[in-house]
Design a protein around this motif. Sequence first.
Motif, mmCIF file in Angstrom:
data_model
loop_
_atom_site.group_PDB
_atom_site.id
_atom_site.type_symbol
_atom_site.label_atom_id
_atom_site.label_comp_id
_atom_site.label_asym_id
_atom_site.label_seq_id
_atom_site.Cartn_x
_atom_site.Cartn_y
_atom_site.Cartn_z
ATOM 1 N N SER A 240 3.176 -8.015 1.501
ATOM 2 C CA SER A 240 1.962 -7.980 2.317
ATOM 3 C C SER A 240 1.459 -6.558 2.549
ATOM 4 N N ARG A 241 2.298 -5.582 2.351
ATOM 5 C CA ARG A 241 1.907 -4.187 2.545
ATOM 6 C C ARG A 241 1.178 -3.621 1.320
ATOM 7 N N ASP B 35 -8.235 -1.694 -1.131
ATOM 8 C CA ASP B 35 -8.803 -2.445 -0.013
ATOM 9 C C ASP B 35 -9.635 -3.631 -0.512
ATOM 10 N N THR C 127 -2.200 -11.642 -7.484
ATOM 11 C CA THR C 127 -1.254 -12.712 -7.168
ATOM 12 C C THR C 127 -0.700 -13.331 -8.452
ATOM 13 N N LYS D 127 -13.157 -9.687 -3.882
ATOM 14 C CA LYS D 127 -11.841 -9.871 -3.269
ATOM 15 C C LYS D 127 -11.107 -11.050 -3.900
ATOM 16 N N TRP E 145 -5.314 -8.427 -2.409
ATOM 17 C CA TRP E 145 -4.072 -8.720 -1.709
ATOM 18 C C TRP E 145 -3.267 -9.687 -2.541
ATOM 19 N N CYS E 146 -1.951 -9.570 -2.439
ATOM 20 C CA CYS E 146 -1.066 -10.475 -3.163
ATOM 21 C C CYS E 146 -0.575 -11.558 -2.208
ATOM 22 N N TYR F 179 0.778 -13.417 10.804
ATOM 23 C CA TYR F 179 -0.400 -12.558 10.686
ATOM 24 C C TYR F 179 -1.514 -12.892 11.659
ATOM 25 N N VAL G 120 -1.796 -3.378 -1.070
ATOM 26 C CA VAL G 120 -3.218 -3.678 -1.124
ATOM 27 C C VAL G 120 -3.823 -2.803 -2.213
ATOM 28 N N SER H 291 -7.777 -10.262 -5.979
ATOM 29 C CA SER H 291 -6.584 -10.845 -5.351
ATOM 30 C C SER H 291 -5.955 -11.915 -6.241
#
Length: 175
Positions: free
Chosen positions: A26-27, A32, A156, A148, A35-36, A70, A29, A152
């Motif tokens: 989660s850290r 910006d 992923t 995004k 996200w995975c 989260y 990125v 992402s």
Amino acid sequence: MSGLRFLLVQILRFALYVGVHVLLISRLVLFDLGWCFFYLGFLLFLPIGTPIVVQLLLSFGLGLTIDIFYDTGGLHAAAAVLLGFLRPWVLRLLTPRDGYDSADSVNVHQMGWQWFGVYLALLVMLHHAAFFLLELGSFRHLGLTMGKMLVSALFTSLALLIVQLLFFPVRRGRS
């Protein structure tokens, strides 16, 4: 006894995917923009014969667990339940000519690159579309949201492909 063993293995997998996602992934990125969603591996790599009711319950439990970590108010749960609902449809869409064997699992080595790529891309894109559109809540910044979703989904998918290649067994044909 195999039913209890199966249950324990699934509980361990659940804890492993959630733990790795929360503590490490989660850290990460990308610019910006990407996200995975590593925890999706738990749902995507469930055995093919898993009943849909079980998939939906697991999806909700997984999504709710991530939402608790989260504070995302159900976004992960909603998108994960959609993934759990659509997974059997995608599996039916991608059924090989001879059908699935009762022991089949979602495995790039067993099902092949083309099957696995389509399976992963379809389900990850559908999940990400639901997640990011729900997060946005409107169509005001649709271009950024589409970016995004795409970045992402690629992030992923690449992470889950690496997991498949490193940790899932290569099954050799019988000779």
